[in-house]
Motif scaffolding. Structure first.
Motif, short mmCIF file in Angstrom:
data_model
loop_
_atom_site.label_atom_id
_atom_site.label_comp_id
_atom_site.label_asym_id
_atom_site.label_seq_id
_atom_site.Cartn_x
_atom_site.Cartn_y
_atom_site.Cartn_z
N GLN A 141 1.41 2.07 -2.45
CA GLN A 141 2.83 2.41 -2.27
C GLN A 141 3.02 3.92 -2.22
O GLN A 141 3.75 4.45 -1.37
N ARG A 142 2.34 4.62 -3.13
CA ARG A 142 2.43 6.08 -3.13
C ARG A 142 1.82 6.67 -1.85
O ARG A 142 2.38 7.60 -1.26
N ALA A 143 0.68 6.12 -1.45
CA ALA A 143 0.01 6.62 -0.25
C ALA A 143 0.85 6.38 1.00
O ALA A 143 0.94 7.26 1.88
N LEU A 158 1.03 -4.08 -0.54
CA LEU A 158 2.14 -3.42 -1.23
C LEU A 158 2.18 -3.74 -2.71
O LEU A 158 3.04 -3.22 -3.44
N ASN A 159 1.29 -4.58 -3.18
CA ASN A 159 1.26 -4.92 -4.60
C ASN A 159 0.60 -3.82 -5.44
O ASN A 159 0.68 -3.86 -6.67
N SER A 219 -7.30 2.29 6.67
CA SER A 219 -8.21 2.85 5.66
C SER A 219 -8.36 1.91 4.47
O SER A 219 -9.45 1.75 3.92
N TYR A 220 -7.26 1.25 4.09
CA TYR A 220 -7.30 0.34 2.95
C TYR A 220 -8.15 -0.90 3.26
O TYR A 220 -9.01 -1.30 2.48
N TYR A 221 -7.91 -1.49 4.43
CA TYR A 221 -8.60 -2.75 4.75
C TYR A 221 -10.04 -2.55 5.20
O TYR A 221 -10.90 -3.40 4.96
N GLN A 222 -10.33 -1.44 5.87
CA GLN A 222 -11.66 -1.22 6.41
C GLN A 222 -12.51 -0.26 5.58
O GLN A 222 -13.66 -0.02 5.90
N ASP A 223 -11.92 0.30 4.52
CA ASP A 223 -12.63 1.23 3.64
C ASP A 223 -13.22 2.40 4.43
O ASP A 223 -14.42 2.70 4.35
N VAL A 224 -12.37 3.05 5.22
CA VAL A 224 -12.76 4.22 6.00
C VAL A 224 -11.88 5.40 5.57
O VAL A 224 -10.81 5.21 5.00
#
Length: 300
Positions: free
Chosen positions: A10-12, A4-5, A237-242
């Motif tokens: 946040q927008r997504a 959340l930083n 998607s953010y953590y796994q880059d998918v």
């Protein structure tokens, strides 16, 4: 949570929540109308709007909204008047929308098919503040229509002839449903993508129907599933880059499979209990029908 930083996350996430609410809210009416693939067709048409947005240097979301609404109205008119050649006209509209999007975006200064990818399959990092503003405004419209006119839209979705007899403006409500579906597609394209948005409009509703036949309960469960999978898909998607769109759709299908597996034994148990109750009580011909009139598909 460190996720959340980041402003783009946040927008997504905000966009994902709005998509999770609006897509099933419209999808429940499309499912009842047996137009589950309407969102997919509108997504094809919206590609022309995205291409025009790049060509004219305007916000692609607003341009896609305008083109999608026009395409949805044309689709509804074809449904009314197209008769035997309606499917051919729809096919030309859908494929023409795809071709127009590719053509316009390549004609735009510095444009290429790479610019179109994020709109086709969704992208977290490209959700801008102007996109969020547009999504919030469009989502508010969708929620107002789907909740404020739920009784009228439900009646038309179930039985147009019955709704017409009761005095409802059937054609106007059908057009409003089509326009609302078009707006929903443009709301969702930045998160899920134009080619995958139809799944988020339909699959949560189908999953919710495994647990309930009440319209209100199905609506609430479908929205809960939509919000859960869009948030879960965005975080994954953010953590796994998918890809976010593919992740969200796969999570949605997974939710459908799980709920179907849970609902099957419950349905069998209820059927056995109902059969036992009918055997011990009144004869079948004296029983009250389970559904009647315009509520024959999903009860209110």
């Amino acid at each position: 949570m460190d996720i959340l930083n980041y402003d783009f996350i946040q927008r997504a996430l905000l966009a994902a929540v709005l998509v999770g609410i609006t897509a099933p809210a419209v999808g429940i009416y499309l499912v009842q109308r047996r137009q589950a693939l309407m969102g997919d067709g509108i997504g094809h048409v919206a590609m022309t709007g995205v291409g025009l947005g790049f060509l004219l240097s305007t916000n692609p979301v607003w341009m896609a909204t305008a083109v999608s609404v026009l395409g949805a109205v044309i689709m509804e008119l074809i449904r009314w008047y197209g008769k035997t050649r309606g499917d051919i006209a729809l096919a030309m509209l859908f494929y023409g929308g795809m071709a127009g999007g590719v053509m316009f975006i390549n004609l735009a200064p510095g444009g290429s098919n790479a610019n179109l990818t994020s709109y086709l399959f969704g992208s977290l990092s490209t959700v801008s503040e102007s996109d969020v503003t547009a999504i919030c405004v469009l989502a508010a419209f969708v929620v107002l229509v789907t909740l404020g006119l739920r009784r009228q839209l439900f009646a038309v979705s179930q039985d147009e002839e019955f709704a017409r007899v009761t005095g409802l403006p059937v054609r106007a409500l059908n057009l409003l449903t089509a326009v609302t579906a078009a707006v929903t597609v443009t709301v969702a394209m930045r998160v899920v993508g134009l080619l995958l948005v139809s799944a988020l409009m339909v699959v949560p509703v189908a999953a919710a129907q495994q647990l309930s036949r009440s319209f209100a309960a199905t609506f609430a469960i479908a929205v809960a599933i939509g919000v859960s999978v869009t948030i879960g898909g965005t975080v994954t998607s953010y953590y796994q880059d998918v890809p976010p769109g593919a992740t969200i759709v796969l999570l949605t299908i997974g939710a459908f499979i799980v709920l179907t597996a849970l609902a099957t034994p419950l349905a069998r148990r209820r059927a056995r209990a109902l059969a036992a109750a009918q055997g011990a009580g009144d004869p079948a011909e004296c029983a009250i029908p389970a559904t009647r009139g315009p509520e024959r598909k999903v009860g209110v």
